[in-house]
Design an enzyme around this catalytic site. Structure first.
Site, PDB file in Angstrom:
ATOM      1  N   ARG A  10       0.815  -1.235   0.000  1.00 56.04           N
ATOM      2  CA  ARG A  10       0.000   0.000   0.000  1.00 56.04           C
ATOM      3  C   ARG A  10       0.846   1.282   0.000  1.00 56.04           C
ATOM      4  NH1 ARG A  10      -2.301  -3.519  -1.334  1.00 56.04           N
ATOM      5  NH2 ARG A  10      -4.103  -4.567  -0.433  1.00 56.04           N
ATOM      6  N   SER A  43     -11.009  -1.203   3.453  1.00 53.52           N
ATOM      7  CA  SER A  43     -10.307  -1.607   4.684  1.00 53.52           C
ATOM      8  C   SER A  43      -9.752  -0.358   5.349  1.00 53.52           C
ATOM      9  CB  SER A  43      -9.143  -2.539   4.361  1.00 53.52           C
ATOM     10  OG  SER A  43      -9.637  -3.709   3.778  1.00 53.52           O
ATOM     11  N   GLU A  71      -4.969   2.509   6.796  1.00 54.71           N
ATOM     12  CA  GLU A  71      -4.716   2.483   5.349  1.00 54.71           C
ATOM     13  C   GLU A  71      -5.356   3.738   4.750  1.00 54.71           C
ATOM     14  OE1 GLU A  71      -5.282  -1.288   3.410  1.00 54.71           O
ATOM     15  OE2 GLU A  71      -6.101  -0.329   1.622  1.00 54.71           O
TER      16      GLU A  71
HETATM   17  C1  LIG Z   1     -15.802  -0.524  -0.908  1.00 52.16           C
HETATM   18  C2  LIG Z   1     -14.318  -0.296  -1.059  1.00 52.16           C
HETATM   19  C3  LIG Z   1     -13.490  -1.385  -1.347  1.00 52.16           C
HETATM   20  C4  LIG Z   1     -12.112  -1.200  -1.467  1.00 52.16           C
HETATM   21  N1  LIG Z   1     -11.319  -2.277  -1.748  1.00 52.16           N
HETATM   22  C5  LIG Z   1      -9.992  -2.112  -1.869  1.00 52.16           C
HETATM   23  C6  LIG Z   1      -9.146  -3.226  -2.159  1.00 52.16           C
HETATM   24  O1  LIG Z   1      -9.587  -4.359  -2.323  1.00 52.16           O
HETATM   25  N2  LIG Z   1      -7.815  -2.996  -2.264  1.00 52.16           N
HETATM   26  C7  LIG Z   1      -7.270  -1.757  -2.101  1.00 52.16           C
HETATM   27  O2  LIG Z   1      -6.044  -1.610  -2.211  1.00 52.16           O
HETATM   28  N3  LIG Z   1      -8.050  -0.690  -1.835  1.00 52.16           N
HETATM   29  C8  LIG Z   1      -9.382  -0.827  -1.717  1.00 52.16           C
HETATM   30  N4  LIG Z   1     -10.170   0.259  -1.440  1.00 52.16           N
HETATM   31  C9  LIG Z   1      -9.540   1.583  -1.206  1.00 52.16           C
HETATM   32  C10 LIG Z   1      -9.385   2.460  -2.464  1.00 52.16           C
HETATM   33  O3  LIG Z   1     -10.381   2.163  -3.416  1.00 52.16           O
HETATM   34  C11 LIG Z   1      -8.006   2.294  -3.093  1.00 52.16           C
HETATM   35  O4  LIG Z   1      -6.967   2.655  -2.190  1.00 52.16           O
HETATM   36  C12 LIG Z   1      -7.854   3.146  -4.362  1.00 52.16           C
HETATM   37  O5  LIG Z   1      -6.670   2.796  -4.999  1.00 52.16           O
HETATM   38  C13 LIG Z   1      -7.850   4.653  -4.073  1.00 52.16           C
HETATM   39  O6  LIG Z   1      -7.976   5.329  -5.303  1.00 52.16           O
HETATM   40  P1  LIG Z   1      -8.664   6.768  -5.377  1.00 52.16           P
HETATM   41  O7  LIG Z   1      -8.603   7.234  -6.786  1.00 52.16           O
HETATM   42  O8  LIG Z   1     -10.003   6.725  -4.770  1.00 52.16           O
HETATM   43  O9  LIG Z   1      -7.651   7.610  -4.480  1.00 52.16           O
HETATM   44  P2  LIG Z   1      -7.970   8.686  -3.339  1.00 52.16           P
HETATM   45  O10 LIG Z   1      -8.739   8.044  -2.247  1.00 52.16           O
HETATM   46  O11 LIG Z   1      -8.531   9.909  -3.946  1.00 52.16           O
HETATM   47  O12 LIG Z   1      -6.486   8.970  -2.818  1.00 52.16           O
HETATM   48  C14 LIG Z   1      -5.743   7.951  -2.171  1.00 52.16           C
HETATM   49  C15 LIG Z   1      -4.264   8.373  -2.133  1.00 52.16           C
HETATM   50  O13 LIG Z   1      -3.757   8.412  -3.461  1.00 52.16           O
HETATM   51  C16 LIG Z   1      -3.263   9.717  -3.773  1.00 52.16           C
HETATM   52  N5  LIG Z   1      -3.613   9.980  -5.188  1.00 52.16           N
HETATM   53  C17 LIG Z   1      -4.806   9.804  -5.797  1.00 52.16           C
HETATM   54  N6  LIG Z   1      -4.705  10.082  -7.108  1.00 52.16           N
HETATM   55  C18 LIG Z   1      -3.428  10.468  -7.327  1.00 52.16           C
HETATM   56  C19 LIG Z   1      -2.698  10.891  -8.479  1.00 52.16           C
HETATM   57  N7  LIG Z   1      -3.234  10.951  -9.702  1.00 52.16           N
HETATM   58  N8  LIG Z   1      -1.386  11.215  -8.323  1.00 52.16           N
HETATM   59  C20 LIG Z   1      -0.801  11.151  -7.096  1.00 52.16           C
HETATM   60  N9  LIG Z   1      -1.427  10.751  -5.982  1.00 52.16           N
HETATM   61  C21 LIG Z   1      -2.738  10.414  -6.106  1.00 52.16           C
HETATM   62  C22 LIG Z   1      -3.937  10.663  -2.806  1.00 52.16           C
HETATM   63  O14 LIG Z   1      -3.122  11.803  -2.580  1.00 52.16           O
HETATM   64  C23 LIG Z   1      -4.054   9.774  -1.563  1.00 52.16           C
HETATM   65  O15 LIG Z   1      -2.830   9.762  -0.852  1.00 52.16           O
HETATM   66  C24 LIG Z   1     -11.558   0.098  -1.317  1.00 52.16           C
HETATM   67  C25 LIG Z   1     -12.390   1.187  -1.041  1.00 52.16           C
HETATM   68  C26 LIG Z   1     -13.763   0.999  -0.917  1.00 52.16           C
HETATM   69  C27 LIG Z   1     -14.646   2.179  -0.656  1.00 52.16           C
END
Ligand SMILES: Cc1cc2nc3c(=O)[nH]c(=O)nc-3n(C[C@H](O)[C@H](O)[C@H](O)COP(=O)(O)OP(=O)(O)OC[C@H]3O[C@@H](n4cnc5c(N)ncnc54)[C@H](O)[C@@H]3O)c2cc1C
Length: 301
Positions: free
Chosen positions: A174, A224, A294
């Site tokens: 992560r 998570s 996380e």
């Molecule tokens: C129902 C549910 C299930 C999930 N299941 C999983 C799973 O199985 N595995 C898992 O790993 N995660 C899971 N997640 C968490 C999440 O979806 C992941 O961590 C996902 O990768 C986050 O992406 P995001 O675009 O929403 O990022 P955000 O939540 O918007 O940001 C997360 C981090 O990434 C950074 N970031 C975002 N975009 C960029 C960019 N373009 N450049 C630089 N930094 C950036 C942000 O600054 C922040 O630090 C789940 C979430 C939910 C709600």
């Protein structure tokens, strides 16, 4: 709560919103207003936005789909740069896929599956954008972004586009170099394998089924809440600590999956935050294990 006063009018920056409720940009559905939210639609706009915030020394935070974020009820003093759907191109040549950071992982996995490419099935139920998934080295069911990324194009602190190889991204559980080095993911190349259509579809529907039965997908959350501590499972520790279903205000440890803190309706960010702290403290008191979040926590509570 001292709002940031910035004269951004006339700066040339477009796609700006003021006092934008972050509850509308996060899957927890909580979070107060960001003073300024900029949603660039192309790399040049992203560069302009970054150049502006740097020049004026404004605090800023980059977000994707907000599915791993908890933002405080009083919001964010500063600028949020949302790199979203406008960065949505996907190019597929043979087994090589180049995609932009605003593509949803669910969409990307469907598109590559239709091209009979295997390797991204694990990500089909992760609700984030590709950029967030790379930043976080998102993973599930034995796969993670690290396994498939060949290179990542980022905008660095000097506003230059740089290409980093998989090894240079220093992916670990992560984590990647994106956050520590203040990089913005713009696009990436992934290497997948030619597969069998039926097998790909069957893996994806099995994983979807698993999520539906084991995760509280009907309630707002950020997935998570805690990282897996080495040698343990966060959900099991929380359950063993007697916290299944424990709630503070509208926030609750999910009855279905103790690793998820959910918004059970009307939660404030403070409820979620206090519950996270309570879970951490209880698990530490009982088992001596520190649960690290996380979920990224930001803004004022
Ligand atoms: C129902 C549910 C299930 C999930 N299941 C999983 C799973 O199985 N595995 C898992 O790993 N995660 C899971 N997640 C968490 C999440 O979806 C992941 O961590 C996902 O990768 C986050 O992406 P995001 O675009 O929403 O990022 P955000 O939540 O918007 O940001 C997360 C981090 O990434 C950074 N970031 C975002 N975009 C960029 C960019 N373009 N450049 C630089 N930094 C950036 C942000 O600054 C922040 O630090 C789940 C979430 C939910 C709600």
């Amino acid at each position: 709560m001292e709002h940031l006063k910035i004269d951004i009018e006339g700066s040339g920056i477009v796609h700006i919103k003021y006092n934008e409720p972050m509850s509308q940009h996060t899957s927890f559905k909580v979070g107060g207003p960001a003073d300024i939210l900029i949603e660039p639609t192309e790399v040049e706009e992203l560069k302009e936005a970054l150049s502006f915030v740097r020049q004026h020394q404004l605090p800023y935070y980059v977000i994707g789909n907000g599915t791993n974020l908890l933002v405080g009820d009083k919001g964010i003093r500063g600028v949020v740069i949302k790199v979203g759907e406008s960065f949505g191109d996907i190019e597929i040549t043979g087994d090589e896929v180049i995609a932009e950071c605003g593509v949803l992982l669910s969409t990307l996995s469907k598109v590559v599956a239709r091209n009979t490419l295997t390797g991204l099935e694990f990500a089909s139920g992760i609700p984030g954008f590709l950029g967030g998934a790379i930043a976080m080295n998102a993973g599930a069911y034995g796969g993670e972004m690290k396994d498939i990324v060949e290179w990542v194009e980022v905008l660095d602190e000097n506003l230059e586009l740089q290409r980093y190889t998989n090894a240079e991204m220093e992916f670990t559980y992560r984590k990647s170099i994106v956050e520590p080095r203040n990089l913005i993911v713009v696009r990436c190349k992934m290497k997948l394998k030619k597969g069998n259509q039926e097998e790909i579809n069957s893996i994806m529907s099995d994983l979807t089924q698993k999520r539906k039965t084991k995760q509280p997908l009907h309630l707002p959350s950020a997935g998570s809440t805690f990282k897996r501590p080495p040698g343990f499972f966060a959900g099991k520790l929380i359950e063993d600590a007697g916290l299944r279903g424990f709630g503070i205000g509208g926030a609750q440890v999910s009855e279905l999956h103790c690793g998820f803190v959910v918004n059970n309706g009307g939660a404030t960010a403070k409820d979620v935050y206090d519950l996270i702290k309570h879970v951490q403290q209880t698990v530490f008191n009982q088992f001596g294990i520190k649960l690290e979040t996380e979920v990224k926590i930001l803004g004022e509570f």
